[in-house]
Design a protein around this motif. Structure first.
Motif, PDB file in Angstrom:
ATOM      1  N   TRP A  56       0.775  -1.217   0.000  1.00 44.35           N
ATOM      2  CA  TRP A  56       0.000   0.000   0.000  1.00 44.35           C
ATOM      3  C   TRP A  56       0.818   1.286   0.000  1.00 44.35           C
ATOM      4  N   TYR A  57       1.927   1.279  -0.776  1.00 44.72           N
ATOM      5  CA  TYR A  57       2.554   2.544  -1.122  1.00 44.72           C
ATOM      6  C   TYR A  57       2.087   2.861  -2.542  1.00 44.72           C
ATOM      7  N   PHE A  58       2.002   4.140  -2.867  1.00 43.44           N
ATOM      8  CA  PHE A  58       1.339   4.560  -4.094  1.00 43.44           C
ATOM      9  C   PHE A  58       2.361   4.951  -5.156  1.00 43.44           C
ATOM     10  N   ASP A  59       2.434   4.127  -6.212  1.00 44.95           N
ATOM     11  CA  ASP A  59       3.444   4.359  -7.239  1.00 44.95           C
ATOM     12  C   ASP A  59       2.874   4.967  -8.511  1.00 44.95           C
ATOM     13  N   LEU A  60       1.566   5.160  -8.569  1.00 41.35           N
ATOM     14  CA  LEU A  60       0.946   5.809  -9.721  1.00 41.35           C
ATOM     15  C   LEU A  60      -0.107   6.781  -9.203  1.00 41.35           C
ATOM     16  N   TRP A  61      -0.022   8.028  -9.652  1.00 38.74           N
ATOM     17  CA  TRP A  61      -0.921   9.080  -9.183  1.00 38.74           C
ATOM     18  C   TRP A  61      -1.574   9.806 -10.350  1.00 38.74           C
ATOM     19  N   GLY A  62      -2.809  10.255 -10.144  1.00 36.09           N
ATOM     20  CA  GLY A  62      -3.400  11.214 -11.053  1.00 36.09           C
ATOM     21  C   GLY A  62      -2.850  12.594 -10.753  1.00 36.09           C
TER      22      GLY A  62
END
Lengths: 124, 108
Positions: free
Chosen positions: A109-115
């Motif tokens: 649950w680390y975020f590697d793709l963002w809007g």
């Protein structure tokens, strides 16, 4: 290369609702755990919740439990976040983001793709 | 929920200097499930480090992460002009996932 494209900025009245969209491409939509993270102006980041379209049942952070609804439309690879009973404190950038998925059922649950984010302004 | 406290709030340094940013958790972070992000004005956060010390794809090796339990550090060995930004830590060992309030690295 995955991409998340969000809807445009919105201005809302106090007490109303806002619905923000996030269209995914270049990723396996059904297993993408698309999350929402918000950031008030000049403030830090706050995780709101997520949905995995394959399973359909969203999970929400407790503080947003009664006001947020996250849904997914597999036909258009789009996730929606609706926030109700808006106040000025909800003025913020709202980001969708996806965590790393190992392909065998486990999410990190680390975020590697963002809007790019959607600015929602709540003002009378 | 786990509260993350970052320090200092602002770090004033010159290009070429070393930066050390701290992130302290209110309780132990399971399995070192801690990430660091960089955010520049008007942009989304960018993942730098995950699992406390693993660099994300494409991240220069001047960025390194360390720590375990409740104390974590992001180190930038030699600051480049593009490194001046705000940095956030995030724990993902225990839901709800939480973020620190950020450290701004500014040019001295």
């Amino acid at each position: 290369q995955g991409q998340l494209v969000q809807s445009g900025a919105a201005v809302k009245k106090p007490g109303s609702s806002v619905k923000v969209s996030c269209k995914a491409s270049g990723v396996t939509f059904s297993t993408s755990a698309i999350s929402w993270v918000r950031q008030a102006p000049g403030q830090g980041l706050e995780w709101m919740g997520y949905i995995i379209p394959l399973f359909g049942t969203p999970k929400y952070a407790q503080r947003f439990q009664n006001r947020v609804t996250i849904t997914a439309d597999e036909s258009t690879s789009t996730v929606y976040m609706e926030l109700s009973s808006l106040t000025s404190e909800d003025t913020a950038f709202y980001y969708c983001a996806t965590p790393y998925y190992d392909g065998s059922g486990y999410y990190y649950w680390y975020f590697d793709l963002w809007g790019r984010g959607t600015l929602v302004t709540v003002s009378s | 929920e786990i509260v993350l406290t970052q320090s200092p709030v602002t770090l004033s340094l010159s290009p070429g200097e070393r930066a050390a940013l701290s992130c302290r958790a209110s309780q132990s972070v399971t399995s070192s499930n801690l990430a660091w992000y960089q955010q520049k004005g008007g942009q989304a956060p960018r993942l730098l480090i995950f699992s406390a010390s693993s660099r994300a794809t494409g991240i220069p090796d001047r960025f390194s992460g360390s720590g375990s339990g409740t104390d974590f550090t992001l180190t930038i060995s030699r600051l480049e002009p593009e490194d001046f930004a705000v940095y956030y830590c995030q724990q993902y060992g225990s839901s709800p996932w939480t973020f620190g309030q950020g450290t701004k690295v500014e040019i001295k």
